[in-house]
Design an enzyme around this catalytic site. Sequence first.
Site, short mmCIF file in Angstrom:
data_model
loop_
_atom_site.label_atom_id
_atom_site.label_comp_id
_atom_site.label_asym_id
_atom_site.label_seq_id
_atom_site.Cartn_x
_atom_site.Cartn_y
_atom_site.Cartn_z
N LYS A 213 4.48 -0.36 -0.15
CA LYS A 213 4.15 -0.73 -1.29
C LYS A 213 5.13 -0.57 -2.28
O LYS A 213 5.50 1.01 -2.45
CB LYS A 213 3.07 -1.94 -1.01
CG LYS A 213 1.88 -2.00 0.36
CD LYS A 213 2.99 -3.28 1.05
CE LYS A 213 1.96 -3.55 2.19
NZ LYS A 213 2.53 -3.94 3.62
C1 LIG Z 1 1.06 -4.52 4.29
C2 LIG Z 1 0.77 -5.84 4.64
C3 LIG Z 1 -0.97 -6.40 4.75
C4 LIG Z 1 -1.63 -5.47 5.22
O1 LIG Z 1 -1.97 -4.16 4.17
P1 LIG Z 1 -2.62 -2.72 4.84
O2 LIG Z 1 -3.12 -2.47 2.89
O3 LIG Z 1 -1.37 -1.94 5.48
O4 LIG Z 1 -3.17 -3.13 5.74
C5 LIG Z 1 -0.86 -7.35 4.54
N1 LIG Z 1 0.07 -8.66 4.54
C6 LIG Z 1 1.24 -8.43 3.93
C7 LIG Z 1 2.59 -9.57 3.74
C8 LIG Z 1 1.45 -7.10 3.80
O5 LIG Z 1 2.86 -6.85 3.80
#
Ligand SMILES: *Cc1c(COP(=O)(O)O)cnc(C)c1O
Length: 381
Positions: A185
Amino acid sequence: MTGPAVPLARPDFGEEEVEAVRAVLASGWVAGQGPKSRDLEERWADRCGTQHAVAVSNCTAALHLALLSLGVEPGDEVLVADYTYPATGHSVLFCGAKPIFVDVLAETGTLDPRQLEAAVTPATRGVVAVDVFGQPADYGAIERFCTDRGLFLVEDAACSMGATYGGRAAGNLGDVACFSLHARKGISSGEGGVLVTDRGDIADSVRKRSCFGVESAFARQQATKLPIPVFDELGYNYKLSDILAAIAIVQLGRLDELMARRVAIATRYSTLLAEIPGITPPTTAEGRTHVWQAYVVTVDEPLDRDRIALDLRSRGIECGFGTYASHLQPVYRTDRACPASATLLRRHLALPMHTGLTDDDVRHVVATLSAAVESHLQRIA
Ligand SMILES: *Cc1c(COP(=O)(O)O)cnc(C)c1O
């Protein structure tokens, strides 16, 4: 391979993050819900303009606790944007409820508000919209729909920290929003998540459920008596370690810097890609700002996305598909159709996007893509 490999994604950490880890290790408080987590929560809520924030172990945990705290139970249905990482659908299953996948808009990959009505049943409790690749969904229409029918609205803001919709910050666009600090992210602590909301009852419930269903050890330490916690409801261990919270505080402080670099890279990509036949650059809808967690183009017919992707990889450029069409995943056992989402799964191509890319890297990626497209068009003709 021609030249060095260009990675698809890479987190951006420096001395400041290392120093923050050193300090928190020396402090003695490394578990979750300690002073660093509290500090992160205050800063995060401040940035989103929400009343409350709760730091948790990841965004999936945040989504799970958001739904539980909104009262989702076995037998309930939750409308979920189809085009997303399956964490979104999984969080509904964790509650024993059923995700009902709703199709998305071809242009942005975000929930198509026109498809919501047909998916509602008497069991529907709420909607989870997803800010795909860092662009907020169409919250004006989605919020109206939810308000009219008394449904809750959860924003899966895993990818959109720093983005805006109509001047409002991502995180401030539904009843509850859930962010991710995963390595892929815009800002990261390796793994991590933050839930934000204006509702004190939800924040309290989420905080308690993230710590086995009791007050945290840090909160108990501040009490004047010797408190023996009482487990009066089932909770989980979803706390964010203070080591990770310390990294996240530094990254949050760098949000504008990191975001600006991604925006500059995306702008450069889109300018250069405008010249290439068969490749459609991503669009940002009117009134929104995009933070480019991923830069994803559409490979148009008759080009074969998979062949183009393999071609790029063989030339040292890492790339991938966009994200998942949830309704096609066997774990959900659904026969609903979401044709727009299924098309994006087949046609989207994610190009390298991270703050470490130089202008030359971007030019190299586009030139390589252009050559791949040209050779494929020649083969088809
Ligand atoms: C990355 C992601 C998640 C999950 O996030 P984590 O922190 O890895 O649990 C959920 N929804 C979307 C749209 C994502 O891109």
